[in-house]
Each structure stands twice: as C-alpha cells, then as structure tokens.
Design a protein around this motif. Structure first.
Motif, PDB file in Angstrom:
ATOM      1  N   UNK A   1       0.824  -1.204   0.000  1.00 29.14           N
ATOM      2  CA  UNK A   1       0.000   0.000   0.000  1.00 29.14           C
ATOM      3  C   UNK A   1       0.861   1.258   0.000  1.00 29.14           C
ATOM      4  N   UNK A   2       0.330   2.306  -0.626  1.00 32.10           N
ATOM      5  CA  UNK A   2       1.012   3.603  -0.606  1.00 32.10           C
ATOM      6  C   UNK A   2       1.235   4.093   0.816  1.00 32.10           C
ATOM      7  N   UNK A   3       0.234   3.901   1.658  1.00 29.31           N
ATOM      8  CA  UNK A   3       0.327   4.388   3.042  1.00 29.31           C
ATOM      9  C   UNK A   3       1.434   3.651   3.786  1.00 29.31           C
ATOM     10  N   UNK A   4       1.539   2.332   3.569  1.00 30.00           N
ATOM     11  CA  UNK A   4       2.583   1.555   4.242  1.00 30.00           C
ATOM     12  C   UNK A   4       3.964   2.018   3.789  1.00 30.00           C
ATOM     13  N   UNK A   5       4.120   2.232   2.491  1.00 29.90           N
ATOM     14  CA  UNK A   5       5.417   2.681   1.973  1.00 29.90           C
ATOM     15  C   UNK A   5       5.764   4.077   2.479  1.00 29.90           C
ATOM     16  N   UNK A   6       4.743   4.907   2.633  1.00 30.75           N
ATOM     17  CA  UNK A   6       4.974   6.262   3.118  1.00 30.75           C
ATOM     18  C   UNK A   6       5.334   6.253   4.600  1.00 30.75           C
ATOM     19  N   UNK A   7       4.553   5.526   5.396  1.00 30.85           N
ATOM     20  CA  UNK A   7       4.782   5.499   6.840  1.00 30.85           C
ATOM     21  C   UNK A   7       6.120   4.840   7.180  1.00 30.85           C
ATOM     22  N   UNK A   8       6.612   3.977   6.301  1.00 30.47           N
ATOM     23  CA  UNK A   8       7.886   3.306   6.572  1.00 30.47           C
ATOM     24  C   UNK A   8       9.041   4.286   6.687  1.00 30.47           C
ATOM     25  N   UNK A   9       8.865   5.507   6.170  1.00 31.92           N
ATOM     26  CA  UNK A   9       9.922   6.515   6.300  1.00 31.92           C
ATOM     27  C   UNK A   9       9.983   7.110   7.707  1.00 31.92           C
ATOM     28  N   UNK A  10       8.893   7.048   8.453  1.00 41.55           N
ATOM     29  CA  UNK A  10       8.839   7.721   9.752  1.00 41.55           C
ATOM     30  C   UNK A  10       9.873   7.171  10.735  1.00 41.55           C
ATOM     31  N   UNK A  11       9.962   5.837  10.942  1.00 42.89           N
ATOM     32  CA  UNK A  11      11.015   5.353  11.859  1.00 42.89           C
ATOM     33  C   UNK A  11      12.420   5.552  11.319  1.00 42.89           C
ATOM     34  N   UNK A  12      12.554   5.734  10.026  1.00 44.70           N
ATOM     35  CA  UNK A  12      13.882   5.971   9.446  1.00 44.70           C
ATOM     36  C   UNK A  12      14.322   7.416   9.626  1.00 44.70           C
ATOM     37  N   UNK A  13      13.382   8.360   9.496  1.00 44.93           N
ATOM     38  CA  UNK A  13      13.723   9.785   9.534  1.00 44.93           C
ATOM     39  C   UNK A  13      13.514  10.436  10.891  1.00 44.93           C
ATOM     40  N   UNK A  14      12.894   9.740  11.833  1.00 43.67           N
ATOM     41  CA  UNK A  14      12.559  10.340  13.121  1.00 43.67           C
ATOM     42  C   UNK A  14      13.769  10.807  13.916  1.00 43.67           C
TER      43      UNK A  14
END
Length: 284
Positions: A115-128
């Motif tokens: 899903x687009x949302x899953x791919x998008x949210x996956x950046x949050x723990x990487x960029x936090x």
C-alpha cells in the motif's frame, strides 16, 4: 451500408459511453452544482450563489495553500524526472538483454505490491529524531545532535512523494525509449556527435511524449494527494487536497466542492499547457 456500419459502431460504443457518463461526467457535474450551494454549521441547502468562490478567492490562505501545492508538484516533478529518466535510460540503452530488462523493470515495481500508506509510513522510523538516519549520522560523527528537519517537514513530504511517484515517470519514459530506433543513435555517433550531443539532439526529443505523459501523471497525483502531506508533515503543512479534506470533515461540502472545482480547472490548464509542447497522440 455506411449508415448501418455507423449505427453498429454507435451501438458498440454505447455501453462505454454510459460508463463514462455515469462514473466520470456525472460526478464532476454534481461537484460543480454543489459548489454553488450554501451551508450552515450542520447542513447544506440548494442555492445558486458565488459565496464559496468569493470566500476562496478573497482568503490569503487559499493562495498560500495553492502555492505550497505548486511547490510540492514542481520539486517532485524535477526530482522524479531526473531519477526516472536516468533509470529508463539505463534500462533501455545499457541493458542489452530483453529478459534482464524485464527483470530489472519488475524490480522497480516491487514496492507497488504494498500500500502507498505503508510505503509512506515506513519513512517515519527511518527519519525520526531517534530514527535510523539520525542514529547512523551521530554514530559516524557527522552530526552531534539529531536533525529535526528530516521528519515532519517539506523535506519529508517531498521525499515521500518522490518515493511514491517516481515509477509513474519511469514507465512512460522507458516505454518511449525502448522504441527508439538504435540506428539513429549509431548514425549520430558516426557523424561525430558526443554522448551528450546524442542525448540532447536525438534521445530527449524522441522521448518527449514519454516525458510529457510522466509529467502529467506525477503533477496530477501530487496536486491531489493529501494523505502524504498530512502524515509526513505531522499535520504542520497543507496543500489543496488537505484543504478539501478539512472542509469535508467539517461537513462544509459546498466549500469543498468549490475548492475541488478550482483544483480541477487548474490541473486541466496545466495539462493543456503541457500538451501544447507535444502531440502525444501523433507521437505515439
């Protein structure tokens, strides 16, 4: 005889025309009609008034939000074009085997299996603030404190847009490049053209239809996207899509419809301008 053929053609096209009318034209017409209606705090009522449009065009928030939307669209377009053109060029001209081309192209599509949302949210723990990127940079001694602008910023929004929509630039450009006659490139080299000259005068002009199609895809998708802006900016940024979403959540459907109409007209103008540069139907 010709009349019979025309009648058969019309009858064959009738089901598609009904589908087009029912699922595309009718909803747009309804949105336009509702955009002239009035609204109270808890209800809407049929009317013919320009209050919604007057409020939008008189509000500085509207111009600020549209400016942010154009900013996201232009920056995302430039980055996706650079990345997409490079990937398509590599696949089309540096990979000689069609089987390997297919495999590498399919690898590019693997992220779209989620899903687009899953791919998008996956950046949050990487960029936090305590994410992988900041912790890695700190461990390497590159920075002393976490970088706050990596997440919940314009940088995060654009990064997510590029991640989500680059493939929409790769596919049409690659589809156009793969059909370029290789003898034209060989002729350019035989006449003393450098690699850059061949790219500028042969490959790019012949790839313009793919570039324009990819541009239309990316620009329209970015201008209508509001989920990415909401999550990746931490609700600190806004675009036109978020403005429409907020109005809908407040049951202000006429205002949301008016904003949607303005957005639709804006996108159609952009597409019209882009199509002036190349006749896609003729080129393809």
């Amino acid at each position: 005889m010709n009349k019979t053929r025309n009648l058969v053609t019309y009858l064959q096209a009738a089901p598609l025309a009904v589908v087009l009318l029912g699922f595309l034209i009718a909803p747009i017409v309804m949105i336009v009609i509702v955009s002239f209606w009035g609204a109270t705090e808890f209800s809407i009522y049929p009317a013919f008034q320009f209050d919604n449009y007057a409020f939008l065009f008189s509000s500085p928030v509207t111009y600020k939000v549209f400016f942010a939307t154009f900013k996201y669209a232009i920056i995302t377009w430039a980055l996706t074009l650079s990345i997409g053109f490079t990937i398509a060029y590599f696949l089309a001209f540096h990979i000689r085997t069609q089987a390997i081309q297919t495999v590498l192209f399919l690898l590019c599509t693997i992220p779209f299996l989620t899903s687009n949302i899953i791919r998008m949210i996956s950046w949050i723990p990487f960029l936090g603030r305590n994410g992988i990127a900041n912790q890695t940079l700190i461990s390497w001694g590159v920075i002393d404190a976490p970088l706050e602008w990596l997440l919940y910023s314009d940088f995060a929004v654009i990064l997510a847009f590029v991640h989500l929509y680059t493939l929409f630039m790769v596919v049409p450009i690659f589809n156009t490049m793969i059909r370029i006659d290789k003898s034209l490139i060989e002729a350019a080299y035989d006449n003393g053209a450098s690699g850059f000259q061949t790219l500028k005068h042969v490959i790019i002009p012949l790839t313009k239809p793919g570039i324009m199609i990819g541009t239309i895809f990316v620009v329209t998708l970015v201008m209508g996207d509001f989920i990415t802006v909401r999550f990746m900016s931490g609700s600190q940024k806004a675009n036109v899509g978020r403005l429409i979403s907020n109005d809908i959540s407040l049951l202000q459907y006429p205002s949301a419809a008016a904003t949607a109409v303005i957005l639709l007209v804006t996108v159609l103008i952009i597409i019209g301008v882009l199509l002036r540069f190349v006749n896609i139907r003729k080129e393809l």
